[in-house]
Design an enzyme around this catalytic site. Structure first.
Site, mmCIF file in Angstrom:
data_model
loop_
_atom_site.group_PDB
_atom_site.id
_atom_site.type_symbol
_atom_site.label_atom_id
_atom_site.label_comp_id
_atom_site.label_asym_id
_atom_site.label_seq_id
_atom_site.Cartn_x
_atom_site.Cartn_y
_atom_site.Cartn_z
ATOM 1 N N LYS A 1 -4.057 -5.810 -6.319
ATOM 2 C CA LYS A 1 -3.199 -5.352 -5.220
ATOM 3 C C LYS A 1 -3.658 -4.006 -4.661
ATOM 4 O O LYS A 1 -3.216 -3.594 -3.589
ATOM 5 C CB LYS A 1 -1.737 -5.287 -5.660
ATOM 6 N N ASP A 2 -4.572 -3.316 -5.385
ATOM 7 C CA ASP A 2 -5.114 -2.048 -4.897
ATOM 8 C C ASP A 2 -6.380 -2.228 -4.074
ATOM 9 O O ASP A 2 -6.887 -1.255 -3.497
ATOM 10 C CB ASP A 2 -5.445 -1.126 -6.081
ATOM 11 N N ARG B 1 6.859 -1.643 0.514
ATOM 12 C CA ARG B 1 7.322 -3.025 0.370
ATOM 13 C C ARG B 1 8.640 -3.070 -0.410
ATOM 14 O O ARG B 1 9.601 -3.740 0.000
ATOM 15 C CB ARG B 1 6.251 -3.837 -0.370
ATOM 16 N N ARG B 2 8.682 -2.353 -1.517
ATOM 17 C CA ARG B 2 9.912 -2.323 -2.316
ATOM 18 C C ARG B 2 11.020 -1.603 -1.572
ATOM 19 O O ARG B 2 12.172 -2.038 -1.565
ATOM 20 C CB ARG B 2 9.640 -1.662 -3.672
ATOM 21 N N ARG C 1 5.176 8.752 -7.798
ATOM 22 C CA ARG C 1 3.768 8.519 -8.092
ATOM 23 C C ARG C 1 3.479 8.825 -9.549
ATOM 24 O O ARG C 1 4.281 9.392 -10.261
ATOM 25 C CB ARG C 1 2.888 9.401 -7.193
ATOM 26 N N ARG D 1 6.277 7.743 -14.707
ATOM 27 C CA ARG D 1 7.434 7.277 -13.929
ATOM 28 C C ARG D 1 8.632 7.009 -14.835
ATOM 29 O O ARG D 1 9.771 7.354 -14.504
ATOM 30 C CB ARG D 1 7.067 6.028 -13.143
ATOM 31 N N CYS E 1 -1.025 1.203 6.889
ATOM 32 C CA CYS E 1 -0.429 1.627 5.622
ATOM 33 C C CYS E 1 1.056 1.936 5.733
ATOM 34 O O CYS E 1 1.700 2.251 4.738
ATOM 35 C CB CYS E 1 -1.178 2.838 5.085
#
Length: 366
Positions: free
Chosen positions: A127-128, A177-178, A195, A201, A288
């Site tokens: 996904k990156d 997206r979230r 981040r 996190r 982005c």
């Protein structure tokens, strides 16, 4: 029990390379596609490039394990070398990915090392990886995919699902997206730029900086930290990112040795689904600032795809579903992207370009 008790994941020797040692030419059969390259009776190691986060290292070591299972001679001392490097996305944590430019933040340095012959293969969270690859490189291999859903996490499991969060709750996430999907469910929620690696996190959550956060369950599983998840969200609650849960292995397009090795690791069902999702993303060509989600599954021998684009504040959302032959996976993804792009219209994407970072990221940006 505090979440911080689950943060003791350690990879022994993760940051150090394997020291090459000599074996005889007879011990390495050159007739085999997997034969080790030899120079003056010394092993020429297969060099794996990776980021240095615990999750990235777990994925690199998973790749190493699978290589050894497929090619036992790679278990020899010095046959595989783990090369750890920092990327721009790892080094700058006080800004959102969107503010830093988004695409390629976790792959540029690895691309440079690969093209400079400093490493032979690179292991990525798919996904990156941007939908384009640098000339001279290919990404022909995906390992078997882990569960793709997002995990919902609250300190001590206080809230069991997104709908349980009180109005005004603060959610830690670096993902537009979230953010978009959360705000479409409850516009009063506030999303703070979150981040750092998984452990960082979770520590912030444990310290009360936010009320909840979301992480890919795949990453938690790969680090044996899935017990940290309060709940795993289904696709109706939170459609995952394109290629979420998939590991990709990249190499130089003319490196026959590396191509032979990683070809043996490719999981075709995962590869087909990831290609479908990435074709969807490429067709949308979202910048982005554009929240995009897309997932494909193979069910009863056919591709089943779901895709979504939305405004960052969740006020507008377009969704699509498509089903078709596995052989048409890329075309299915491409057409789904083109459909959503047409339905949303040029004005939708123009608004994304014109929005400031503060507008995109919501009321809380730090």
């Amino acid at each position: 029990m505090k979440l911080s008790t689950a943060l003791s994941f350690v990879l022994i020797g993760a940051a150090s390379a394997f020291v090459p040692s000599s074996i005889t030419t007879q011990q390495a059969s050159r007739s085999s596609p997997s034969a080790l390259f030899m120079t003056d009776d010394a092993v020429v190691p297969l060099r794996i490039g990776t980021r240095g986060s615990p999750l990235a290292l777990a994925q690199a070591y998973e790749t190493r394990r699978r290589l050894i299972e497929s090619f036992p001679e790679l278990e020899a001392d010095g046959a595989i070398e783990i090369c750890v490097m920092k990327t721009q996305g790892d080094m700058i944590l006080d800004k959102s990915l969107m503010e830093l430019g988004g695409k390629g933040l976790f792959t540029k340095e690895l691309d440079t090392a690969l093209l400079g012959n400093e490493v032979d293969i690179c292991v990525h969270s798919m996904k990156d990886v941007p939908t384009w690859l640098p000339d001279g490189t290919v990404l022909p291999c995906n390992l078997p995919r882990e569960e793709t859903n997002d995990a919902f996490i609250t300190a001590n499991g206080k809230y069991k699902k997104v709908a349980d969060l009180p109005d005004g709750s603060v959610i830690g996430t670096a993902s537009l997206r979230r953010q978009a999907q959360l705000l479409s469910q409850n516009p009063t929620l506030k999303c703070v730029n979150f981040r750092g690696n998984v452990q960082t996190r979770l520590r912030k959550l444990d310290d009360g900086v936010v009320d909840a956060t979301l992480l890919a369950i795949a990453g938690l599983k790969r680090m044996d930290m899935q017990d940290c998840a309060t709940a795993v969200l289904d696709w109706d609650e939170m459609l995952p990112a394109v290629a979420q849960g998939a590991i990709g292995i990249q190499c130089r397009s003319d490196d026959e040795r590396s191509l032979r090795y990683i070809d043996a690791l490719n999981h075709m069902d995962t590869h087909v689904c990831v290609n479908c999702e990435r074709a969807f993303l490429e067709a949308l060509d979202g910048n982005c600032k554009t929240p995009i989600a897309g997932q494909a599954r193979i069910i009863d021998g056919r591709i089943v795809f779901r895709g979504l684009i939305a405004m960052p504040d969740g006020s507008l959302k377009y969704e699509t579903e498509a089903t078709g032959s596995i052989d048409d996976a890329k075309e299915i993804g491409r057409k789904a992207g083109e459909e959503l792009k047409a339905r949303a219209g040029e004005k939708f994407f123009q608004m994304m370009v014109e929005m400031s970072p503060q507008q995109v990221l919501g009321q809380i940006t730090k």
